[in-house]
Write a protein that holds these residues in place. Structure first.
Motif, short mmCIF file in Angstrom:
data_model
loop_
_atom_site.label_atom_id
_atom_site.label_comp_id
_atom_site.label_asym_id
_atom_site.label_seq_id
_atom_site.Cartn_x
_atom_site.Cartn_y
_atom_site.Cartn_z
N THR A 199 -55.84 27.61 -11.55
CA THR A 199 -54.68 27.59 -10.65
C THR A 199 -53.91 28.90 -10.76
OG1 THR A 199 -53.27 26.53 -12.33
CG2 THR A 199 -54.47 25.09 -10.81
N SER B 267 -41.76 18.77 0.46
CA SER B 267 -42.90 19.30 -0.28
C SER B 267 -42.89 20.83 -0.25
CB SER B 267 -44.22 18.79 0.30
OG SER B 267 -44.26 17.37 0.30
N ALA C 248 -52.13 10.30 -7.50
CA ALA C 248 -50.94 10.29 -6.65
C ALA C 248 -50.58 8.87 -6.25
CB ALA C 248 -51.18 11.15 -5.42
N THR D 202 -55.34 26.45 -5.83
CA THR D 202 -56.49 26.13 -6.66
C THR D 202 -57.65 27.03 -6.27
OG1 THR D 202 -55.79 23.83 -6.86
CG2 THR D 202 -58.09 24.33 -7.36
N SER E 284 -62.58 16.50 -9.28
CA SER E 284 -61.89 16.83 -8.03
C SER E 284 -62.89 17.43 -7.04
CB SER E 284 -60.76 17.83 -8.28
OG SER E 284 -61.30 19.09 -8.63
N GLN F 31 -46.21 21.06 -5.30
CA GLN F 31 -47.62 20.69 -5.23
C GLN F 31 -48.53 21.91 -5.14
OE1 GLN F 31 -47.47 18.08 -1.74
NE2 GLN F 31 -47.66 16.32 -3.08
N ALA G 99 -48.48 22.14 -11.60
CA ALA G 99 -47.24 22.16 -10.83
C ALA G 99 -46.04 22.43 -11.73
CB ALA G 99 -47.06 20.83 -10.09
N ARG H 82 -53.99 22.21 -2.26
CA ARG H 82 -54.99 21.23 -1.88
C ARG H 82 -54.56 19.81 -2.23
NH1 ARG H 82 -61.02 23.51 -2.57
NH2 ARG H 82 -61.28 21.65 -1.31
N ALA H 83 -53.27 19.61 -2.39
CA ALA H 83 -52.77 18.27 -2.70
C ALA H 83 -53.02 17.33 -1.54
CB ALA H 83 -51.28 18.33 -3.02
N ARG H 84 -53.47 16.13 -1.86
CA ARG H 84 -53.66 15.13 -0.82
C ARG H 84 -52.30 14.65 -0.31
NH1 ARG H 84 -56.20 10.34 -2.39
NH2 ARG H 84 -55.45 10.66 -4.52
N SER I 97 -47.45 15.91 -10.02
CA SER I 97 -48.77 15.27 -10.11
C SER I 97 -49.77 16.09 -10.91
CB SER I 97 -49.33 15.02 -8.70
OG SER I 97 -49.37 16.20 -7.95
N SER I 98 -49.31 17.15 -11.59
CA SER I 98 -50.21 17.95 -12.42
C SER I 98 -49.42 18.85 -13.36
CB SER I 98 -51.14 18.81 -11.55
OG SER I 98 -50.38 19.82 -10.89
#
Length: 226
Positions: A34, A141, A100, A147, A166, A120, A57, A123-125, A53-54
């Motif tokens: 990242t 957001s 998520a 990534t 992933s 985020q 982040a 490539r965050a969903r 979520s990571s």
């Protein structure tokens, strides 16, 4: 039996140690990395909640100069929680699984008030933002990191097992490894990426250490199917 773990840093904490106690030779080679982007965090400034979520982040917002003190923070998994706490933040909410969907469910179960900020990756969903907006929350957001794929080391032989965590990691998987190893797909989106490339795989049904261990035990004929 040799297994290569390709998930990013901080995911599935303790998995390597568990697999080594099972007698597996464990190699770590993340297939993604990242990179923090020059993002503007001002849209998040008046959000009471920041949901992460990571670990990536967390690292990105810190590199961008964010101060986590005084905010309500939510995290996916122990590694993200630990990164936030080491940065001086107070974690009010931890999702039980590293997805998520799990973070959305944990947040909505508490029904807290306030705007929600989502730092985020590129490539965050959209599932987390969508679930919160459908529940009536104002969500902002900001993409704070990107990534990038990491190539498979050419000198690394094809192992018996490879864990893919992933779709980004699937992109870095060479054809010879995809055809020659037994692939473990962590979750349906990773499985879909493997299927798109025409690779066979075994689905790990939950993004947890226990689920990975149980899946491998089943493949070795040590337990009943999950």
């Amino acid at each position: 039996m040799r297994i290569v773990l390709t998930q990013s840093e901080g995911r599935l904490m303790g998995l390597q140690e568990r697999l080594e106690t099972m007698g597996l030779e464990v190699l770590r080679h993340p297939l993604i990395q990242t990179q923090t982007l020059p993002a503007d965090l001002r849209p998040l400034s008046d959000c009471r909640w920041w949901l992460f979520s990571s670990v990536a982040a967390v690292r990105a917002v810190l590199e961008l100069g964010a101060d986590l003190r005084g905010r309500c923070l939510g995290a996916v998994g122990r590694a993200t929680q630990q990164a936030l706490e080491e940065a001086g933040g107070r974690v009010d909410l931890v999702a039980p699984e590293e997805t998520a969907e799990s973070l959305a469910e944990a947040f909505l179960a508490q029904r807290p008030f306030g705007f929600v900020g989502l730092p985020q990756g590129n490539r965050a969903r959209p599932v987390l933002a969508r679930r919160l907006r459908e529940a009536g929350y104002s969500v902002r957001s900001v993409v704070v990191y990107q990534t990038l794929p990491v190539p498979w080391p050419p000198e690394l032989p094809v192992p018996e097992l490879v864990l893919l965590a992933s779709p980004s990691g699937v992109e870095g998987l060479p054809e010879r490894v995809g055809r020659g190893a037994r692939l473990l797909a962590l979750g349906p989106t990773t499985a879909a990426a493997l299927a798109e490339r025409g690779f066979s795989y075994t689905l790990v049904p939950r993004p947890s250490v226990e689920a990975v261990v149980e899946t491998i035990q089943h493949l070795r004929g040590e337990t009943c199917p999950i």
